[in-house]
Write a protein that holds these residues in place. Sequence first.
Motif, mmCIF file in Angstrom:
data_model
loop_
_atom_site.group_PDB
_atom_site.id
_atom_site.type_symbol
_atom_site.label_atom_id
_atom_site.label_comp_id
_atom_site.label_asym_id
_atom_site.label_seq_id
_atom_site.Cartn_x
_atom_site.Cartn_y
_atom_site.Cartn_z
ATOM 1 N N MET A 121 60.425 44.825 -33.593
ATOM 2 C CA MET A 121 61.830 45.241 -33.671
ATOM 3 C C MET A 121 62.364 44.766 -35.018
ATOM 4 O O MET A 121 61.721 43.964 -35.697
ATOM 5 N N ASN A 122 63.551 45.234 -35.384
ATOM 6 C CA ASN A 122 64.174 44.750 -36.614
ATOM 7 C C ASN A 122 64.301 43.224 -36.558
ATOM 8 O O ASN A 122 64.477 42.642 -35.479
ATOM 9 N N LEU A 123 64.207 42.576 -37.724
ATOM 10 C CA LEU A 123 64.265 41.127 -37.827
ATOM 11 C C LEU A 123 65.486 40.561 -37.101
ATOM 12 O O LEU A 123 66.605 41.016 -37.311
ATOM 13 N N GLY A 124 65.249 39.596 -36.223
ATOM 14 C CA GLY A 124 66.322 38.917 -35.517
ATOM 15 C C GLY A 124 66.795 39.602 -34.248
ATOM 16 O O GLY A 124 67.644 39.062 -33.539
ATOM 17 N N TRP A 125 66.251 40.774 -33.928
ATOM 18 C CA TRP A 125 66.712 41.531 -32.762
ATOM 19 C C TRP A 125 66.610 40.702 -31.488
ATOM 20 O O TRP A 125 67.559 40.641 -30.709
ATOM 21 N N PHE A 126 65.485 40.053 -31.259
ATOM 22 C CA PHE A 126 65.287 39.266 -30.035
ATOM 23 C C PHE A 126 66.250 38.075 -30.001
ATOM 24 O O PHE A 126 66.936 37.842 -29.008
ATOM 25 N N ALA A 127 66.324 37.322 -31.098
ATOM 26 C CA ALA A 127 67.179 36.129 -31.165
ATOM 27 C C ALA A 127 68.646 36.489 -30.971
ATOM 28 O O ALA A 127 69.375 35.782 -30.262
ATOM 29 N N GLN A 128 69.097 37.578 -31.579
ATOM 30 C CA GLN A 128 70.498 37.980 -31.471
ATOM 31 C C GLN A 128 70.890 38.320 -30.040
ATOM 32 O O GLN A 128 72.065 38.271 -29.686
ATOM 33 N N ARG A 129 69.924 38.638 -29.204
ATOM 34 C CA ARG A 129 70.196 39.025 -27.822
ATOM 35 C C ARG A 129 69.762 37.961 -26.812
ATOM 36 O O ARG A 129 69.778 38.189 -25.618
ATOM 37 N N GLY A 130 69.339 36.809 -27.320
ATOM 38 C CA GLY A 130 68.931 35.714 -26.443
ATOM 39 C C GLY A 130 67.632 35.968 -25.698
ATOM 40 O O GLY A 130 67.381 35.372 -24.655
ATOM 41 N N ILE A 131 66.796 36.831 -26.237
ATOM 42 C CA ILE A 131 65.514 37.156 -25.599
ATOM 43 C C ILE A 131 64.469 36.176 -26.118
ATOM 44 O O ILE A 131 64.280 36.046 -27.332
ATOM 45 N N LYS A 132 63.813 35.486 -25.175
ATOM 46 C CA LYS A 132 62.923 34.373 -25.531
ATOM 47 C C LYS A 132 61.589 34.463 -24.807
ATOM 48 O O LYS A 132 61.465 35.205 -23.828
ATOM 49 N N PRO A 133 60.610 33.675 -25.260
ATOM 50 C CA PRO A 133 59.341 33.591 -24.544
ATOM 51 C C PRO A 133 59.578 33.238 -23.070
ATOM 52 O O PRO A 133 60.497 32.483 -22.739
ATOM 53 N N GLY A 134 58.756 33.819 -22.215
ATOM 54 C CA GLY A 134 58.878 33.608 -20.776
ATOM 55 C C GLY A 134 59.636 34.730 -20.088
ATOM 56 O O GLY A 134 59.516 34.912 -18.880
ATOM 57 N N MET A 135 60.433 35.499 -20.850
ATOM 58 C CA MET A 135 61.152 36.637 -20.272
ATOM 59 C C MET A 135 60.195 37.821 -20.150
ATOM 60 O O MET A 135 59.273 37.966 -20.943
ATOM 61 N N LYS A 136 60.453 38.643 -19.158
ATOM 62 C CA LYS A 136 59.604 39.809 -18.910
ATOM 63 C C LYS A 136 60.358 41.075 -19.287
ATOM 64 O O LYS A 136 61.532 41.225 -18.943
ATOM 65 N N LEU A 137 59.682 41.982 -20.003
ATOM 66 C CA LEU A 137 60.282 43.256 -20.373
ATOM 67 C C LEU A 137 60.036 44.273 -19.267
ATOM 68 O O LEU A 137 58.925 44.362 -18.733
ATOM 69 N N GLY A 138 61.049 45.043 -18.962
ATOM 70 C CA GLY A 138 60.924 46.103 -17.974
ATOM 71 C C GLY A 138 60.352 47.366 -18.588
ATOM 72 O O GLY A 138 60.587 47.654 -19.762
ATOM 73 N N GLY A 139 59.622 48.121 -17.797
ATOM 74 C CA GLY A 139 59.049 49.384 -18.251
ATOM 75 C C GLY A 139 57.632 49.271 -18.763
ATOM 76 O O GLY A 139 57.002 50.288 -19.059
ATOM 77 N N MET A 140 57.116 48.053 -18.881
ATOM 78 C CA MET A 140 55.765 47.879 -19.433
ATOM 79 C C MET A 140 54.700 48.517 -18.535
ATOM 80 O O MET A 140 53.643 48.897 -19.028
ATOM 81 N N ASP A 141 54.988 48.646 -17.241
ATOM 82 C CA ASP A 141 54.027 49.266 -16.334
ATOM 83 C C ASP A 141 53.805 50.733 -16.650
ATOM 84 O O ASP A 141 52.811 51.327 -16.239
ATOM 85 N N LYS A 142 54.694 51.341 -17.424
ATOM 86 C CA LYS A 142 54.551 52.751 -17.796
ATOM 87 C C LYS A 142 53.856 52.931 -19.152
ATOM 88 O O LYS A 142 53.697 54.057 -19.610
ATOM 89 N N ALA A 143 53.474 51.836 -19.783
ATOM 90 C CA ALA A 143 52.791 51.934 -21.082
ATOM 91 C C ALA A 143 51.464 52.657 -20.902
ATOM 92 O O ALA A 143 50.746 52.428 -19.929
ATOM 93 N N PRO A 144 51.154 53.545 -21.839
ATOM 94 C CA PRO A 144 49.883 54.266 -21.721
ATOM 95 C C PRO A 144 48.696 53.342 -21.952
ATOM 96 O O PRO A 144 48.833 52.270 -22.530
ATOM 97 N N ARG A 145 47.573 53.791 -21.510
ATOM 98 C CA ARG A 145 46.327 53.048 -21.772
ATOM 99 C C ARG A 145 45.959 53.234 -23.245
ATOM 100 O O ARG A 145 46.222 54.276 -23.821
ATOM 101 N N PRO A 146 45.380 52.218 -23.841
ATOM 102 C CA PRO A 146 44.958 52.369 -25.243
ATOM 103 C C PRO A 146 43.841 53.403 -25.353
ATOM 104 O O PRO A 146 43.065 53.600 -24.417
ATOM 105 N N ARG A 147 43.801 54.064 -26.514
ATOM 106 C CA ARG A 147 42.748 55.070 -26.750
ATOM 107 C C ARG A 147 42.012 54.754 -28.015
ATOM 108 O O ARG A 147 42.466 54.135 -28.890
#
Length: 147
Positions: A121-147
């Motif tokens: 993401m753009n620099l600082g995006w996670f920090a500006q929103r308080g997103i830190k290690p240990g948090m889980k992102l939603g929607g990852m189950d829909k990520a395609p398989r690598p090819r």
Amino acid sequence: MNKTVIALLAGLAASGAAWAQNAMPMMELMAGFHRIEAEVAATDQNRQVGLMNRKAMPPQHGMLFVFDHENTHCMWMRNTLLPLSVAFMDAGGTIINIEDMQPQTEDNHCARRPARFALEMNLGWFAQRGIKPGMKLGGMDKAPRPR
């Protein structure tokens, strides 16, 4: 229409067609209540190119790298013009660590333990929103398989 306008329109159409051929699929992710529109780099070629040579990225956009196996993957910024932050995630979408990366450098920024995904993401995006290690992102189950 004059010849200059026709030539300009033809050039724009050709560049749009070239962009469409190289466009990566998009998916929606959620970081808390923050929506992310992520391009998905799930092929070797797309992972190698990533966000190279781009001059701008909208605030809620990013790129999700889908690796073919969990490992302590590393990212670098060769030919990347944008300052970025990268979140490394395990197979379940839990953030392992977040690293800030400066443009056009070859410093390695690595996952602290085996990761299956990386989200740039753009620099600082996670920090500006308080997103830190240990948090889980939603929607990852829909990520395609690598090819």
